[in-house]
Design a protein around this motif. Sequence first.
Motif, short mmCIF file in Angstrom:
data_model
loop_
_atom_site.label_atom_id
_atom_site.label_comp_id
_atom_site.label_asym_id
_atom_site.label_seq_id
_atom_site.Cartn_x
_atom_site.Cartn_y
_atom_site.Cartn_z
N TYR A 1 0.90 -1.14 -0.03
CA TYR A 1 -0.05 -0.21 0.14
C TYR A 1 0.92 1.13 0.01
CZ TYR A 1 -3.10 3.72 1.63
OH TYR A 1 -3.81 4.79 1.97
N GLU A 2 0.35 2.31 -0.81
CA GLU A 2 1.36 3.48 -1.08
C GLU A 2 0.61 4.76 -0.67
OE1 GLU A 2 4.09 5.54 -4.57
OE2 GLU A 2 3.17 3.47 -4.84
N GLN A 3 1.08 5.69 0.09
CA GLN A 3 0.46 6.98 0.42
C GLN A 3 1.41 7.99 0.27
OE1 GLN A 3 -2.89 7.16 1.91
NE2 GLN A 3 -2.53 9.29 1.55
N THR A 4 0.78 9.08 -0.34
CA THR A 4 1.87 10.55 -0.26
C THR A 4 1.41 11.25 1.06
OG1 THR A 4 0.17 11.71 -1.60
CG2 THR A 4 1.70 10.53 -3.05
N SER A 5 2.61 12.10 1.32
CA SER A 5 2.41 12.81 2.50
C SER A 5 1.53 14.11 2.13
CB SER A 5 3.84 13.16 2.95
OG SER A 5 4.43 14.07 1.92
N PHE A 6 1.50 14.22 1.05
CA PHE A 6 0.40 15.53 0.71
C PHE A 6 -1.04 15.09 0.47
CE2 PHE A 6 4.06 17.58 -2.10
CZ PHE A 6 4.27 18.42 -1.00
N ASP A 7 -2.03 15.75 1.23
CA ASP A 7 -3.36 15.68 0.97
C ASP A 7 -3.46 15.69 -0.58
OD1 ASP A 7 -4.09 14.88 3.47
OD2 ASP A 7 -4.42 17.23 3.92
N LYS A 8 -4.70 15.42 -1.19
CA LYS A 8 -4.93 15.71 -2.60
C LYS A 8 -4.81 17.00 -3.04
CE LYS A 8 -8.33 11.57 -3.02
NZ LYS A 8 -9.89 11.57 -3.33
N GLN B 1 13.80 1.90 5.62
CA GLN B 1 12.81 0.94 5.76
C GLN B 1 12.98 0.04 6.84
OE1 GLN B 1 12.40 -1.83 1.73
NE2 GLN B 1 13.39 -3.26 3.18
N ILE B 2 12.11 -0.40 7.36
CA ILE B 2 12.03 -1.38 8.51
C ILE B 2 11.05 -2.55 8.20
CG2 ILE B 2 12.65 0.05 10.26
CD1 ILE B 2 9.67 0.09 11.18
N GLY B 3 11.38 -3.75 8.66
CA GLY B 3 10.67 -5.02 8.19
C GLY B 3 10.75 -6.14 9.25
N TYR B 4 9.97 -7.21 9.01
CA TYR B 4 10.08 -8.57 10.00
C TYR B 4 9.84 -9.38 9.15
CZ TYR B 4 10.01 -11.58 13.91
OH TYR B 4 10.33 -12.76 14.57
N SER C 1 2.16 -20.62 11.81
CA SER C 1 1.30 -20.14 10.99
C SER C 1 1.52 -19.04 10.11
CB SER C 1 0.03 -19.81 11.50
OG SER C 1 0.45 -19.00 12.67
N LEU C 2 2.69 -18.22 10.53
CA LEU C 2 3.19 -17.24 9.88
C LEU C 2 4.60 -17.24 8.96
CD1 LEU C 2 2.47 -14.65 12.71
CD2 LEU C 2 0.90 -15.11 10.47
N GLU C 3 5.01 -18.59 9.18
CA GLU C 3 6.19 -18.67 8.53
C GLU C 3 6.14 -18.35 7.00
OE1 GLU C 3 9.78 -22.30 8.00
OE2 GLU C 3 7.89 -22.43 9.20
N GLY C 4 7.09 -17.80 6.55
CA GLY C 4 6.96 -17.40 5.02
C GLY C 4 6.51 -16.06 4.73
N MET C 5 5.93 -15.21 5.88
CA MET C 5 5.57 -13.85 5.76
C MET C 5 6.70 -12.94 6.20
SD MET C 5 1.86 -12.13 7.09
CE MET C 5 2.31 -11.96 8.64
N THR C 6 6.60 -11.90 5.29
CA THR C 6 7.51 -10.72 5.68
C THR C 6 6.68 -9.52 5.53
OG1 THR C 6 9.39 -11.79 4.84
CG2 THR C 6 9.86 -9.40 5.36
N VAL C 7 6.93 -8.57 6.47
CA VAL C 7 6.08 -7.22 6.34
C VAL C 7 7.25 -6.15 6.45
CG1 VAL C 7 4.04 -7.91 7.40
CG2 VAL C 7 6.03 -7.06 8.94
N THR C 8 7.22 -5.02 5.55
CA THR C 8 7.99 -4.02 5.47
C THR C 8 7.21 -2.64 5.64
OG1 THR C 8 8.00 -4.10 2.85
CG2 THR C 8 9.77 -5.44 4.23
N LEU D 1 5.07 3.49 2.20
CA LEU D 1 4.66 2.29 1.58
C LEU D 1 4.71 1.28 2.89
CD1 LEU D 1 7.52 3.62 -0.49
CD2 LEU D 1 5.94 2.03 -2.09
N LEU D 2 3.71 0.38 2.72
CA LEU D 2 3.63 -0.81 3.61
C LEU D 2 3.43 -2.02 2.92
CD1 LEU D 2 2.95 -1.90 6.50
CD2 LEU D 2 0.84 -1.15 6.36
#
Length: 931
Positions: free
Chosen positions: A184-191, A872-875, A884-891, A924-925
């Motif tokens: 998911y991507e988000q800009t810091s400016f409002d529209k 960037q940070i992640g796990y 149950s969560l093996e194979g998943m990475t979040v950044t 970006l998440l």
Amino acid sequence: MSIFKPSMLTLAMMAAGVTSANVYAADNASNDKEQEKEVEVIEVKGFRASLVKAINTKRFSPEVVESVSAEDIGKLPDSSIAESIARLPGLAAQRLDGRASRVTIRGFGEDHVGTTFNGREQVSITDNRGAELDLYPSEIMSAVTVYKTPSADLEASGLAGVIDLQTIKPLSLDERIVKVNAMYEQTSFDKLNPDADDNGFRGTLSYIDQFADNTLGVAVAFNTMSSPNQEKRWNSWGYPEFTGEDGQTYSVLGGAKPFVRSSTLERDSVMAVIEYAPSEKLRMVFDTLYVDFVDEKILRGIEIPFAWGQGSISADTAVVDPATGFVTSAITEGQRVVVRNDYEDRSAEMTSFGFNLEYDLNDSWSLEFDASHSSVEREIWSMESYAGTGRGDSRGVADNLGYTFNSGNAGATFTHGLDYSDYNLIQIGGPLSWGWSSALNEKYGVVGTEYENQLQDGFLNTPEVDDELNALRLAASKVVESDYISSVEFGLSYSEREKTKRSEGYFLTVSSFSLDNPGMMMVPEEYRLGTANLDFIGMGDMIAFDSRAMVADGYFDLLAESLTNPSHATKSWTVKEQLTSAFVKANIDAEIAGMPLTGNAGLRYVQTKQESQGNAFNTQDGKVITSPTHIEHDYSHVLPSLNLSLSIDDEQSVRFGAAKTISRARMDEMNASVNATYNQQPDENGSNWSVNGGNPTLEPYQAINFDLTYENYFSPEGYFSIALYHKDLQDWIFDGSYYIDMTGVADPATGEIPANPDGTGSGKVNGGDGTVQGAEFSVTLPFNYFSDVLDGFGVIASHTVNSSDMVDQDGNDYEIPGLSKSIQNLTFYYENYGFQARASMRKRDDFKGDVYGRGFDSQQVDILGETIWDAQIGYDFSESGLASLEGMTVTFQVQNITEEPFVSLSGDNALQVRDYQDYGRTFLLGVNYQF
């Protein structure tokens, strides 16, 4: 033979991301039965595994290379190819609309950098050769290798080097992989615009598998992206100079075009690789890449004339910078502005596929066949719509406008008196007398009336580019029993490339216009979108409406600009190239004083036939008259290359490279479209034709290159190196005059073919020379080198310095496009126990770069240096112990943390800002899951 040459086992371990503190000692042990050492194997994954692969690619390549390697498909450490490789030593990126897109190598821009996909040269979506790397999704690439020194078998050419984008080979793995990436991507400016997006999504689905006892491998990846980008932009028309009553020279703002831009990059990509190896002797690979790319932009702003407007500047309000004579603040009275609601769609479809076959005849001989195709179709639909208080220069309500320039190259802030958000006051129509077209005047019957040359209510640019490249290659290699040469490679290749640009533009006039109804048009209610805010320049709110829908619904009439403006004939052309190449390369494996010497020496011969088709044109009675042109030219080059690597011990090596390289001329400068006049009296060269425009006889830039590098691989995860390089440049292209053969071209004035075909052209010519030299210092330092307690921490850093002594034909200093005097890259990282964290900085000094000008022509401007920070940070949950969560990475990523602007200047005066572009930050998440 080489006593430090790595064994096949070691290379396999490295390719798998497995390292060992004693890995090279293990190689020596395999060569010396008296040594027996236990190998301590340490497995690293994720970003650190990518670093290990990249280091080993650099270490064991015969050429001087840099590399970005993914742990596996979809794991490149940045969101775009350009951002990833821009962090490599000696490389830098230029941002385009807020995204890293164009990459320089050792100070040379994209026009001097070859781009390949799995070793095959690629076409580009630009008017020229330079690739915009944000077209290629990083999520479906497995690695990128940058060749700073060439070898004879490299197909692409470039003074600075070659960037090779690589897909994964499915048989290199031994298991099925199904992977899903979502971000998911988000800009810091409002529209910034009411009809814009400030959030987006990226997703990738990839599948890799092996069949038939691991003889058949398949890799497929689909990527989709909807990426928003927003910008607050201050843009100037220019800065005219004038002489004051005191005799001093002053400069003042000619006018400005600030706006807010909201864009969304939509990109769908499909990559597929099929690898078949039915036996140890035969291997076949088919790969294909399809990219559908649409960049939609919404731009709203107010063009504000000053010195080049109709108002009068009050001298008693002017504030002058005494050091430069620049008017930093002033007020203009009785001024009319142009309120803009613009849209732009830039779309491209790219298709690339290739087939490669390798066959080992026996233990000594192997054969290779390669066939490839690369093509792109690009269309631009760029619309301007104008609004104001009245049609023409002298109708409607005028405003008193002031400006004050801000510090920090941020442009000016304005003051105003009118309400530009009032739909009753601001209506559609041309508030300034633009569009001086005789055809436009005739169409509406306004010749001789007060509305002559006042009918441009907008404009539509529609340039198109088609680019196609087909290539064949045959090669063979033979193992040689020698103390100096391990094998010899040789081959032939043939390629055909054809690039066509079609330029057209259209005047827009509101369909309600007639001499009985000559006024402006109020924006219909159904197209009103509210307002766009321009507080960042002090202009408050302005009307916002859907002008694109109004064009589609017939509220504007169109008339081709090419009827009266010859620029479209100049910018419409076809360039074709046929290249026939032959190469021979000897791979070196020898010893000097007991030290291994490896590398290669080779020779490449390239024969080129180029032709260009275009238009010779002139004007009669205000109308453009054209005649087709077709000009051919051929030449050849012999390109020697030498790469040597001397291993001092199992950690240290010294490299030397020498080569001759070429970069072909820009295609828009090679075109055969010229403004042509046939004179009855010949000039001093005996030529009756006088032409200016493209030069189809341009030949490549050339360089003699020398490289010297010291490398120390003190750790499986770390190294440092010092590289020196020198480039002796020849046949650089500058403005000048040249001979041109106009055989078969009719005189546009008479329609007849003249007797004398000789012409003198004014345009780009070969002939300049100079040098570029520099040094690169780079280090990858894992902190576990100092203590096991610091395992997982590390730093990657590089510093590059460049200098040049290029001069033009008039003896003036010349700045090579893309060259920054210094470049720095820095990354801090931590990765252990599943946690991942990185902070990266890329910094470069001022440089000259290309941006899009009027009509989407490439325009060179002075761009200020910039420092960009990302994090960037992640796990990785495979380290969590939760099955149950093996194979998943979040950044989670933040790009452009410090909101570094993009700034270009109009001249030497730092106060004369051409562009100040503020993109804000991007967040970006992401989630990555591997089944």
